[in-house]
Enzyme design. Structure first.
Site, PDB file in Angstrom:
ATOM      1  N   ARG A   1     -13.941   5.315 -27.459  1.00  0.00           N
ATOM      2  CA  ARG A   1     -15.375   5.022 -27.570  1.00  0.00           C
ATOM      3  C   ARG A   1     -15.945   5.793 -28.756  1.00  0.00           C
ATOM      4  NH1 ARG A   1     -18.331   7.980 -24.675  1.00  0.00           N
ATOM      5  NH2 ARG A   1     -17.294   7.619 -22.683  1.00  0.00           N
TER       6      ARG A   1
ATOM      7  N   TYR B   1     -35.156 -13.186 -36.088  1.00  0.00           N
ATOM      8  CA  TYR B   1     -34.173 -13.657 -35.124  1.00  0.00           C
ATOM      9  C   TYR B   1     -34.745 -13.532 -33.704  1.00  0.00           C
ATOM     10  CZ  TYR B   1     -29.856 -13.868 -32.448  1.00  0.00           C
ATOM     11  OH  TYR B   1     -28.899 -14.198 -31.540  1.00  0.00           O
TER      12      TYR B   1
ATOM     13  N   ASP C   1     -32.493  -6.132 -41.656  1.00  0.00           N
ATOM     14  CA  ASP C   1     -31.456  -6.980 -41.074  1.00  0.00           C
ATOM     15  C   ASP C   1     -30.943  -7.865 -42.210  1.00  0.00           C
ATOM     16  OD1 ASP C   1     -30.007  -9.024 -39.873  1.00  0.00           O
ATOM     17  OD2 ASP C   1     -31.302  -9.154 -38.110  1.00  0.00           O
TER      18      ASP C   1
ATOM     19  N   LYS D   1     -21.625 -13.171 -38.014  1.00  0.00           N
ATOM     20  CA  LYS D   1     -21.958 -14.311 -38.875  1.00  0.00           C
ATOM     21  C   LYS D   1     -21.063 -14.317 -40.127  1.00  0.00           C
ATOM     22  CE  LYS D   1     -24.958 -14.639 -35.583  1.00  0.00           C
ATOM     23  NZ  LYS D   1     -26.324 -14.143 -35.650  1.00  0.00           N
TER      24      LYS D   1
HETATM   25  C1  LIG Z   1     -27.182 -13.397 -34.798  1.00  0.00           C
HETATM   26  C2  LIG Z   1     -28.190 -12.507 -35.385  1.00  0.00           C
HETATM   27  C3  LIG Z   1     -28.495 -11.275 -34.781  1.00  0.00           C
HETATM   28  C4  LIG Z   1     -27.849 -10.799 -33.504  1.00  0.00           C
HETATM   29  O1  LIG Z   1     -26.489 -10.583 -33.658  1.00  0.00           O
HETATM   30  P1  LIG Z   1     -25.394 -10.770 -32.476  1.00  0.00           P
HETATM   31  O2  LIG Z   1     -24.130 -10.427 -33.158  1.00  0.00           O
HETATM   32  O3  LIG Z   1     -25.492 -12.200 -32.034  1.00  0.00           O
HETATM   33  O4  LIG Z   1     -25.784  -9.829 -31.398  1.00  0.00           O
HETATM   34  C5  LIG Z   1     -29.430 -10.470 -35.407  1.00  0.00           C
HETATM   35  N1  LIG Z   1     -30.048 -10.861 -36.538  1.00  0.00           N
HETATM   36  C6  LIG Z   1     -29.789 -12.040 -37.129  1.00  0.00           C
HETATM   37  C7  LIG Z   1     -30.510 -12.408 -38.380  1.00  0.00           C
HETATM   38  C8  LIG Z   1     -28.858 -12.907 -36.569  1.00  0.00           C
HETATM   39  O5  LIG Z   1     -28.618 -14.092 -37.149  1.00  0.00           O
END
Ligand SMILES: *Cc1c(COP(=O)(O)O)cnc(C)c1O
Length: 381
Positions: free
Chosen positions: A46, A98, A170, A195
């Site tokens: 962890r 998001y 982000d 992504k």
């Molecule tokens: C998908 C996404 C998230 C969240 O990420 P997860 O890996 O699904 O928890 C946060 N911000 C953006 C812009 C996203 O596309």
């Protein structure tokens, strides 16, 4: 080292015991100690795991940052950032973001006494209106999801610096290949690794990169104390995905440009949201802070009916209807009922997220096939 070289080499060293060129999947929870506290730097997975360490170092290098931290999902990474705050603190966030981030902010952290304001950041000077002595974090998503607005990271960072507020970006949509917020003055960059970075729709993971050592220590404390860490197998898959990030992104951008132009000229389409267009309201900012414009595109139909949008998506063959984005295969989605369903309709309407809006994640297939696919589906509408 330039980006493509970093993607393949940063943080990666051949395994010293065998010479294996690929980072081994250290599928172990614990590590043997000679005597208590006398170990090789690893005690429990962890806290640290060698496969994760390699990935964290690689991600830090890609964002031109010093410290990388991986989490079990993008939301787990955001969760850790918010846990830097305490009750009474305030966050100013982009108003188009998001849906899962919005849900985490309003449904989880508001309960713990953290206050959120969702505002347009088109004019960063206006941000000062919302700042109070309790404002501790500016949360920026750019390009925004799904409206593809562009926020001037350097300008928001200047406001954050002036008021000594942490600023997080982000960077999921742009990826470190197209945009590096730390270089533009942000303190924290966050990714849904799920992504583009992983890129093959086979892993859920999140990451944070920072420069400041105290901030890195605080986040590493939370990573270990709260425990939302990714497993070594997933870290391996992401390391493998990253090796082609730059190559994939070039094709995503190229295909995105072709598809955006095609949609823009189509008689059945009302509006296409893509920051590469010269008439996009923040095109100049996008050209300054991004290296290219990416493969995410939103658009709505002239008849603006949800039913027509659904029909179009049902007839697409190569654009699979699915949540998520950034994989090699093209996807389409309906934000109002999928990714952004957790945002109330009144809030969605405020940012122009209509019920006919369709979001495309343009993959790296042959673009002629993608164009023909959209053409035949539009004929059915
Ligand atoms: C998908 C996404 C998230 C969240 O990420 P997860 O890996 O699904 O928890 C946060 N911000 C953006 C812009 C996203 O596309």
């Amino acid at each position: 080292m330039k980006f493509g070289t970093k993607a393949i080499h940063a943080g990666i060293t051949p395994d010293p015991s065998t010479g294996a060129i690929m980072t081994p999947i250290f599928q172990t929870s614990t590590y043997v100690q000679k005597s208590p506290g006398n170990h090789l730097g690893y005690e429990y997975s962890r806290t640290h795991n060698p496969t994760r360490t390699a990935l964290q170092q690689n991600l830090a290098a890609l964002e031109n940052g010093k410290h990388g931290l991986c989490f079990a999902s993008g939301l787990a990474a955001i969760d850790a950032i918010l846990k830097l705050l305490k009750p009474g603190d305030e966050v100013i966030s982009t108003n188009d973001l998001y849906g899962g981030s919005y849900r985490l902010f309003t449904k989880v952290f508001e309960k713990y006494g953290i206050r959120f304001q969702f505002v347009s950041m088109d004019n960063p000077e206006d941000l000062e209106r919302y700042i109070t002595p309790n404002t501790k974090l500016l949360w920026v998503e750019t390009p925004t999801n799904p409206m593809m607005n562009i926020i001037d990271v350097a300008a928001v960072a200047a406001v954050a610096k002036k008021h000594q507020i942490l600023m997080a970006v982000d960077n999921t949509f742009a990826t470190p290949y197209l945009q590096n917020p730390l270089n533009q003055g942000a303190d924290i960059v966050m990714h849904s690794v799920t992504k583009y970075i992983a890129g093959h729709s086979d892993v859920v993971m999140g990451a944070i990169v920072v420069n400041d050592s105290k901030l890195a220590d605080d986040l590493a404390f939370l990573q270990n104390a709260c425990g939302a860490v990714p497993g070594p197998q997933d870290c391996f898959l992401v390391l493998r995905g990253i090796k082609t990030l730059h190559v994939r992104m070039d094709r995503h951008c190229q295909n995105g440009k072709t598809i955006a132009a095609y949609l823009k000229n189509h008689p059945k389409i009302a509006k296409v949201y893509w920051p590469g267009f010269e008439d996009h309201p923040n095109h100049a900012v996008a050209s300054r802070q991004m290296r290219d414009y990416g493969g995410m595109i939103s658009f709505n139909l002239k008849d603006d009916k949800k039913e027509s949008a659904f029909k179009l998506m049902e007839h697409l063959h190569y654009f699979s209807l699915a949540e998520s984005l950034g994989g090699v295969e093209s996807l389409c989605g309906h934000p109002a009922s999928m990714t952004h369903a957790s945002i109330p309709k009144a809030e969605r309407d405020k940012v122009g997220l209509s019920d006919s809006l369709i979001r495309l994640s343009v993959g790296i297939e042959d673009v002629e096939d993608l164009k023909n696919d959209i053409a035949q589906a539009l004929e059915k509408v």
